[in-house]
Design a protein around this motif. Structure first.
Motif, PDB file in Angstrom:
ATOM      1  N   UNK A   1      48.566  52.061  34.608  1.00 29.51           N
ATOM      2  CA  UNK A   1      47.516  51.559  35.562  1.00 29.51           C
ATOM      3  C   UNK A   1      46.612  52.581  35.893  1.00 29.51           C
ATOM      4  N   UNK A   2      45.085  52.298  36.139  1.00 29.53           N
ATOM      5  CA  UNK A   2      44.283  53.328  36.661  1.00 29.53           C
ATOM      6  C   UNK A   2      43.637  53.019  37.763  1.00 29.53           C
ATOM      7  N   UNK A   3      43.676  53.718  38.780  1.00 27.39           N
ATOM      8  CA  UNK A   3      42.758  53.752  40.266  1.00 27.39           C
ATOM      9  C   UNK A   3      41.355  54.450  39.836  1.00 27.39           C
ATOM     10  N   UNK A   4      40.300  53.595  39.811  1.00 26.87           N
ATOM     11  CA  UNK A   4      39.035  54.205  39.557  1.00 26.87           C
ATOM     12  C   UNK A   4      38.374  54.588  40.792  1.00 26.87           C
ATOM     13  N   UNK A   5      37.910  55.646  41.091  1.00 21.55           N
ATOM     14  CA  UNK A   5      36.908  56.344  42.294  1.00 21.55           C
ATOM     15  C   UNK A   5      35.837  56.667  41.674  1.00 21.55           C
ATOM     16  N   UNK A   6      34.632  56.246  41.875  1.00 20.91           N
ATOM     17  CA  UNK A   6      33.370  56.734  41.332  1.00 20.91           C
ATOM     18  C   UNK A   6      33.367  58.194  41.455  1.00 20.91           C
ATOM     19  N   UNK A   7      33.318  58.644  42.902  1.00 24.31           N
ATOM     20  CA  UNK A   7      33.137  59.997  43.313  1.00 24.31           C
ATOM     21  C   UNK A   7      34.064  61.046  42.650  1.00 24.31           C
ATOM     22  N   UNK A   8      35.425  60.607  42.250  1.00 20.79           N
ATOM     23  CA  UNK A   8      36.254  61.523  41.617  1.00 20.79           C
ATOM     24  C   UNK A   8      35.922  61.679  40.142  1.00 20.79           C
ATOM     25  N   UNK A   9      35.219  60.863  39.482  1.00 23.55           N
ATOM     26  CA  UNK A   9      34.813  60.880  38.124  1.00 23.55           C
ATOM     27  C   UNK A   9      33.300  61.301  37.956  1.00 23.55           C
ATOM     28  N   UNK A  10      32.447  61.419  38.932  1.00 23.38           N
ATOM     29  CA  UNK A  10      31.150  61.993  38.726  1.00 23.38           C
ATOM     30  C   UNK A  10      30.335  60.796  38.851  1.00 23.38           C
ATOM     31  N   UNK A  11      30.581  59.608  39.034  1.00 18.93           N
ATOM     32  CA  UNK A  11      29.379  58.467  39.406  1.00 18.93           C
ATOM     33  C   UNK A  11      29.880  57.248  38.779  1.00 18.93           C
ATOM     34  N   UNK A  12      29.035  56.467  39.243  1.00 16.76           N
ATOM     35  CA  UNK A  12      29.418  55.018  39.161  1.00 16.76           C
ATOM     36  C   UNK A  12      29.185  54.777  37.629  1.00 16.76           C
ATOM     37  N   UNK A  13      28.061  55.509  36.978  1.00 16.42           N
ATOM     38  CA  UNK A  13      28.077  55.175  35.380  1.00 16.42           C
ATOM     39  C   UNK A  13      29.043  55.516  34.819  1.00 16.42           C
ATOM     40  N   UNK A  14      29.940  56.651  35.193  1.00 13.38           N
ATOM     41  CA  UNK A  14      30.979  57.252  34.559  1.00 13.38           C
ATOM     42  C   UNK A  14      32.238  56.251  35.067  1.00 13.38           C
ATOM     43  N   UNK A  15      32.211  55.848  36.020  1.00 16.04           N
ATOM     44  CA  UNK A  15      33.245  54.848  36.347  1.00 16.04           C
ATOM     45  C   UNK A  15      33.391  53.648  35.584  1.00 16.04           C
ATOM     46  N   UNK A  16      32.131  53.214  35.355  1.00 17.62           N
ATOM     47  CA  UNK A  16      31.921  51.971  34.437  1.00 17.62           C
ATOM     48  C   UNK A  16      32.550  52.577  32.932  1.00 17.62           C
ATOM     49  N   UNK A  17      32.299  53.742  32.647  1.00 20.22           N
ATOM     50  CA  UNK A  17      33.097  54.318  31.181  1.00 20.22           C
ATOM     51  C   UNK A  17      34.484  54.437  31.433  1.00 20.22           C
ATOM     52  N   UNK A  18      34.951  54.470  32.504  1.00 18.02           N
ATOM     53  CA  UNK A  18      36.526  54.820  32.649  1.00 18.02           C
ATOM     54  C   UNK A  18      37.262  53.132  32.662  1.00 18.02           C
ATOM     55  N   UNK A  19      36.381  52.303  33.214  1.00 22.19           N
ATOM     56  CA  UNK A  19      36.836  50.725  32.950  1.00 22.19           C
ATOM     57  C   UNK A  19      36.688  50.468  31.663  1.00 22.19           C
ATOM     58  N   UNK A  20      35.674  50.839  30.881  1.00 21.33           N
ATOM     59  CA  UNK A  20      35.437  50.304  29.615  1.00 21.33           C
ATOM     60  C   UNK A  20      36.667  51.008  28.721  1.00 21.33           C
ATOM     61  N   UNK A  21      36.850  52.308  28.873  1.00 20.34           N
ATOM     62  CA  UNK A  21      38.032  52.803  27.961  1.00 20.34           C
ATOM     63  C   UNK A  21      39.423  52.089  28.565  1.00 20.34           C
ATOM     64  N   UNK A  22      39.450  51.802  29.921  1.00 19.82           N
ATOM     65  CA  UNK A  22      41.017  51.158  29.950  1.00 19.82           C
ATOM     66  C   UNK A  22      40.994  49.921  29.403  1.00 19.82           C
ATOM     67  N   UNK A  23      39.633  49.143  29.533  1.00 21.32           N
ATOM     68  CA  UNK A  23      39.955  47.871  28.966  1.00 21.32           C
ATOM     69  C   UNK A  23      40.031  47.945  27.422  1.00 21.32           C
ATOM     70  N   UNK A  24      39.380  48.843  26.873  1.00 22.98           N
ATOM     71  CA  UNK A  24      39.952  48.795  25.420  1.00 22.98           C
ATOM     72  C   UNK A  24      41.167  49.095  25.070  1.00 22.98           C
TER      73      UNK A  24
END
Ligand SMILES: CSCC[C@@H](NC(=O)CCC(=O)O)C(=O)O
Ligand SMILES: [Mg+2]
Length: 368
Positions: free
Chosen positions: A259-282
């Motif tokens: 499981x992944x906890x997504x924090x936009x600030x930790x990953x560099x922004x909301x656009x990267x946060x969506x990429x993390x979401x997409x990678x995890x969903x994949x």
């Protein structure tokens, strides 16, 4: 659009109660706000770094320095700017993801407001409200913990997260289960406080049917988490280790997290946060939205993010009143365990000027 300039504000807000984690206790939240000014309007960003580099290597003075001396000048020099250009423009500067995230958030807010488009619409929201969990700090005693957990359950929170550390782990979880039963959604967050050698201790959490154990080992010990996952049954969730979509893909492939906890600030922004979401969903990996004790500005953006389809677990998107007596925006108020996804342009919320001025300790303008 052209960036006219950026205002940096240092803000200090008292917490309703001290918040204790395995890396220290906070009685107030010092944070940095970013206001991006363009000819088409302005936007707000919130830097989630802390006063000291205890959660990660970033901290407020460093974020302010790198924004003032490197990141903002790079965007001022860029001419035509969009939010999607911010990360490529700042890529030459290493690290400082929370500072970069705050600046991108402010530019994105300005751009979306100018186009009358919400964060939720831009990010790909599929819900109009999100189920909310709550993070419970380490307490002075078990009775105090049980009172606090009971209070949050009475308020309607749909999931309880307990901060743990060596000496405060199995017994608090056992007592919460005994008092509130097996149906309460329950998880724990160690904030890197254990080592692989603690596997036998951590396996004693297995009988309590936790949703997950968050970041038990240090952030760089990805292989250690993969080994720990073979020795305990509780699903491992990573927080501090996941600094980008690439880091998420690597951790998942190595078996370091389920499981992944997504924090936009930790990953560099909301656009990267969506990429993390997409990678995890994949990869079929569930995600949830973490929290960094944000004001209503960051809270609004987090709730929008948490309404994307892959956010299938309740996040740390608690009401404003969980941490603040007075928020700097209209407060987020829990309704049947949920928060509404803001629908207005951009963040959908703005700071209330008088309230913001009351908690502002410094201001600086960088630009023309
Ligand atoms: C500011 S440090 C807090 C970091 C911690 N965050 C929380 O526990 C949730 C805080 C919140 O609800 O905003 C985490 O590691 O997940
Ligand atoms: Mg955490």
């Amino acid at each position: 659009m052209k960036l006219s300039g950026v205002e940096l504000r240092r803000v200090r807000m008292p917490l309703v109660a001290p918040f204790r984690t395995s890396f220290g206790t906070q009685a107030e939240r010092e944070l940095l706000l970013v206001r991006a000014v363009t000819p088409a309007g302005e936007g707000w960003g919130e830097c989630v770094a802390m006063e000291a580099p205890l959660y990660s290597s970033e901290y407020n003075d460093a974020a302010e320095h790198v924004l003032r001396n490197h990141l903002i000048p790079a965007l001022l020099a860029a001419g035509d700017l969009t939010a999607y250009k911010v990360t490529p423009l700042l890529a030459k500067f290493k690290g400082h993801r929370m500072a970069k995230a705050a600046l991108e958030m402010a530019v994105l807010d300005a751009e979306l407001r100018a186009h009358d488009r919400s964060f939720a619409a831009e990010l790909g929201s599929t819900r109009d409200s999100v189920a909310c969990g709550v993070s419970v700090g380490i307490m002075d005693s078990i009775p105090q913990l049980l009172d606090v957990v009971g209070g949050y359950l009475d308020e309607g929170y749909v999931r309880i997260k307990l901060k743990i550390e060596p000496g405060w782990d199995v017994e608090p979880v056992r007592q919460v289960r005994e008092r509130f039963g097996d149906d309460v959604l329950l998880q724990v967050d160690a904030n890197t406080a254990y080592t692989l050698g603690d596997a036998p201790l951590l396996s004693r959490l297995d009988p309590f049917d936790l949703l997950l154990i968050e970041q038990p080992l240090e952030e760089e010990d990805v292989l250690g988490h993969a080994e720990l996952a073979k020795r305990i049954r509780t699903p491992i969730c990573l927080d501090e280790s996941i600094v980008s979509a690439r880091a998420a893909a690597d951790a998942i492939k190595l078996g370091a997290c389920q499981i992944v906890n997504i924090k936009p600030g930790r990953v560099g922004g909301y656009l990267e946060a969506r990429r993390v979401h997409d990678v995890c969903a994949a990869h079929g990996v569930a995600v949830w939205c973490g929290g960094m004790i944000e004001t209503g500005l960051g809270r609004a953006a987090n709730v929008a993010l948490a309404s994307l389809p892959g956010f299938t677990l309740p996040g740390d998107t608690s009401a404003s009143g969980r941490f603040y007596r007075t928020d700097i925006t209209e407060p987020f108020v829990l309704d049947a365990g949920h928060l509404p996804v803001p629908t207005g342009p951009g963040l959908g919320v703005t700071p209330i000027p008088d309230l913001l001025d009351e908690v502002t300790t410094e201001k600086a303008w960088i630009g023309s």
